[in-house]
Design a protein around this motif. Structure first.
Motif, mmCIF file in Angstrom:
data_model
loop_
_atom_site.group_PDB
_atom_site.id
_atom_site.type_symbol
_atom_site.label_atom_id
_atom_site.label_comp_id
_atom_site.label_asym_id
_atom_site.label_seq_id
_atom_site.Cartn_x
_atom_site.Cartn_y
_atom_site.Cartn_z
ATOM 1 N N GLU A 19 0.822 -1.218 0.000
ATOM 2 C CA GLU A 19 0.000 0.000 0.000
ATOM 3 C C GLU A 19 0.852 1.263 0.000
ATOM 4 O O GLU A 19 0.504 2.263 -0.615
ATOM 5 C CB GLU A 19 -0.931 0.017 1.218
ATOM 6 N N ALA A 20 1.978 1.216 0.686
ATOM 7 C CA ALA A 20 2.854 2.394 0.770
ATOM 8 C C ALA A 20 3.333 2.845 -0.608
ATOM 9 O O ALA A 20 3.627 4.025 -0.812
ATOM 10 C CB ALA A 20 4.051 2.094 1.668
ATOM 11 N N SER A 61 1.186 5.600 -2.066
ATOM 12 C CA SER A 61 1.423 6.877 -1.382
ATOM 13 C C SER A 61 2.710 7.514 -1.868
ATOM 14 O O SER A 61 2.762 8.719 -2.126
ATOM 15 C CB SER A 61 1.503 6.671 0.133
ATOM 16 N N ILE A 62 3.768 6.707 -2.012
ATOM 17 C CA ILE A 62 5.055 7.220 -2.486
ATOM 18 C C ILE A 62 4.900 7.775 -3.904
ATOM 19 O O ILE A 62 5.364 8.881 -4.208
ATOM 20 C CB ILE A 62 6.145 6.127 -2.434
ATOM 21 N N ASP A 80 2.205 8.890 -5.334
ATOM 22 C CA ASP A 80 1.355 10.082 -5.316
ATOM 23 C C ASP A 80 2.062 11.331 -4.797
ATOM 24 O O ASP A 80 1.816 12.426 -5.282
ATOM 25 C CB ASP A 80 0.091 9.843 -4.477
ATOM 26 N N VAL A 81 2.936 11.186 -3.808
ATOM 27 C CA VAL A 81 3.554 12.366 -3.190
ATOM 28 C C VAL A 81 4.955 12.697 -3.725
ATOM 29 O O VAL A 81 5.468 13.767 -3.440
ATOM 30 C CB VAL A 81 3.627 12.258 -1.642
#
Length: 186
Positions: A72-73, A76-77, A79-80
């Motif tokens: 899941e991380a 996030s990585i 996206d940011v």
């Protein structure tokens, strides 16, 4: 740009290797599912095939095709990240065996580049992306710095962005399924 995409696509489908601009540096690429083409890249770069290569994919859907379980991380990585970021994933699948590291990991990036996106999308697959230099030599910062041996060794040179200066290679993060995050190249 469409004409260049079609020319590069034809070479990739024939098992050839291309020299092309990416979202980071000029890259040498091939169809990431074609073991013979991957072997040609290792030979051209004079690089041990135990050193894994990076792949580019168009989007999350395509990423799922090549990684058995995406942590899941990772999303996030992706996206940011404010600069090109390559993630090393565990449990690679559906790629040339000589592209996957001994520990079954694979380095993949979703590039922020129209040409790379469109080429991957039209190929409907991952494209190898390794810097356009002989192993151990400096990474060229522009097209004119690419060594003649590399230019002669590829099957097609994409005729786009020859004037573009490249900042630097992507950041690389290893993201294991056990939750461990390791920065390989900031």
């Amino acid at each position: 740009m469409n004409e260049e995409i079609n020319k590069a696509l034809a070479v990739l489908k024939e098992g050839g290797i291309i020299l092309y601009p990416t979202d980071t540096v000029w890259g040498i690429g091939c169809d990431a599912a074609n073991a013979d083409a991957v072997k040609k890249i290792y030979e051209l770069k004079q690089r041990e095939d135990s050193k894994a290569l990076i792949c580019l994919v168009a989007d999350d859907r395509m990423l799922n095709k090549y990684v058995k379980q995406i942590p899941e991380a990772a999303f996030s990585i992706i996206d940011v990240a404010d600069k090109p970021t390559t993630i090393i994933y565990d449990n690679a699948q559906n790629l040339a065996k000589n592209l996957i590291a001994e520990d079954r990991s694979i380095a993949i990036r979703i590039p922020n580049d129209d040409f790379c996106f469109a080429l991957s999308r039209k190929l409907n697959g991952a494209i190898v992306s390794t810097s356009a230099n002989i192993s151990g030599q400096p990474t060229p910062k522009s097209f004119k710095e690419i060594a003649p041996a590399i230019l002669k060794g590829v099957d097609y040179v994409v005729n786009l962005h020859h004037e573009k200066k490249c900042d630097k290679p992507s950041s690389i993060i290893k993201l294991s399924n056990s939750g461990i995050v390791k920065i390989i190249r900031p």
